[in-house]
Design an enzyme around this catalytic site. Structure first.
Site, PDB file in Angstrom:
ATOM      1  N   SER A 147      25.513  40.105  41.572  1.00 47.98           N
ATOM      2  CA  SER A 147      26.198  40.595  42.767  1.00 47.98           C
ATOM      3  C   SER A 147      27.127  39.524  43.312  1.00 47.98           C
ATOM      4  CB  SER A 147      25.171  40.965  43.840  1.00 47.98           C
ATOM      5  OG  SER A 147      25.794  41.225  45.079  1.00 47.98           O
ATOM      6  N   TYR A 160      17.713  39.587  48.942  1.00 46.02           N
ATOM      7  CA  TYR A 160      18.497  40.111  47.817  1.00 46.02           C
ATOM      8  C   TYR A 160      19.352  39.005  47.203  1.00 46.02           C
ATOM      9  CZ  TYR A 160      21.892  43.188  45.433  1.00 46.02           C
ATOM     10  OH  TYR A 160      22.698  43.804  44.518  1.00 46.02           O
TER      11      TYR A 160
END
Length: 254
Positions: A147, A160
């Protein structure tokens, strides 16, 4: 005859979103694709049906990643489905895409949310690679979906972010370790993409415009934008690329 004809791929979290896009692209390029899902078996069946309707080959395998024994169960189902389809045993391409995100800052994330995030986002890929590599043929491919949060600060998604940072590090270690077998290991790092995860933020014209503004192209990414780059990394054309984190954010971090 596509670039991946004769190859077998396993894509985790392929029932929807980026994973579905990658599974469909791989199948379109000739691969036999194992479409992994956690709990959304209906969505996984839709992915498989879309591939079959387009003339491709695919089957679904379910496992709740992060749970004890999930990786072993996934590969047991994978092996059984290969045998049932008459395909040769083994694996050529592993895509670690499945992930979850509990938003929250450092003072908001619970022990349970942190542990669950790491269990799915980094522990599962670690052991999927471990078990997958026992089946992977030399010259294979491992593609980790990370990401944009690992290159810029996102305090509101700290758990995350930490988990995806671990995935980036796993890519480096595996790339070094597997080079002698001709196996490449790379990371793709998407930004904002039109998936279920971003649906609420795209629900209003203002929200959609805000997400689009991150990219230099002034649009939100599509699953096909990520899938096309994944297809390149899965092909022989990428044979001289390994250990890399490839930004697929549409220039969002420039």
């Amino acid at each position: 005859m596509g670039d991946l004809t004769g190859k077998t791929a396993l894509v985790t979290g392929a029932s929807r979103g980026i994973g579905r896009g990658i599974a469909q692209r791989f199948a379109g390029d000739g691969a036999l694709v194992a479409v992994h899902y956690g709990s959304k078996d209906t969505a996984a069946k839709e992915t498989v049906e879309s591939i079959l309707d387009a003339g491709g080959r695919a089957f679904a395998v379910g496992a709740e990643l992060g749970a004890p024994g999930a990786v072993e169960a996934l590969f047991a189902a994978f092996d059984a489905e290969l045998a049932a389809s008459g395909a040769e045993p083994g694996l050529d391409i592993l895509v670690n895409n499945a992930a979850l995100n509990f938003p929250g800052r450092i003072d908001e994330v619970s022990y349970e949310e942190f542990d669950r995030t790491l269990a799915v986002n980094i522990r599962a890929p670690f052991f999927l690679a471990q078990h997958g590599l026992r089946r992977m043929r030399d010259g294979g491919r491992v593609i980790n979906i990370s990401s944009a949060v690992t290159s810029t600060a996102h305090p509101a998604q700290i758990a995350y972010s930490v988990s995806k940072g671990g995935l980036d590090t796993l890519t480096l270690a595996l790339a070094k370790d597997l080079g002698p077998r001709g196996i490449t290991v790379n990371t793709l790092a998407p930004g904002w993409v039109e998936t279920d995860v971003t649906a609420s933020r795209r629900a209003t014209p203002e929200g959609r415009a805000a997400l689009a503004a991150y990219s230099v192209f002034n649009r939100i990414g599509r699953p096909t934008d990520i899938a096309d780059v994944a297809a390149f990394l899965a092909s022989d054309d990428s044979r001289w690329i390994t250990g890399q984190r490839i930004d697929v954010t549409g220039g969002s971090t420039l």
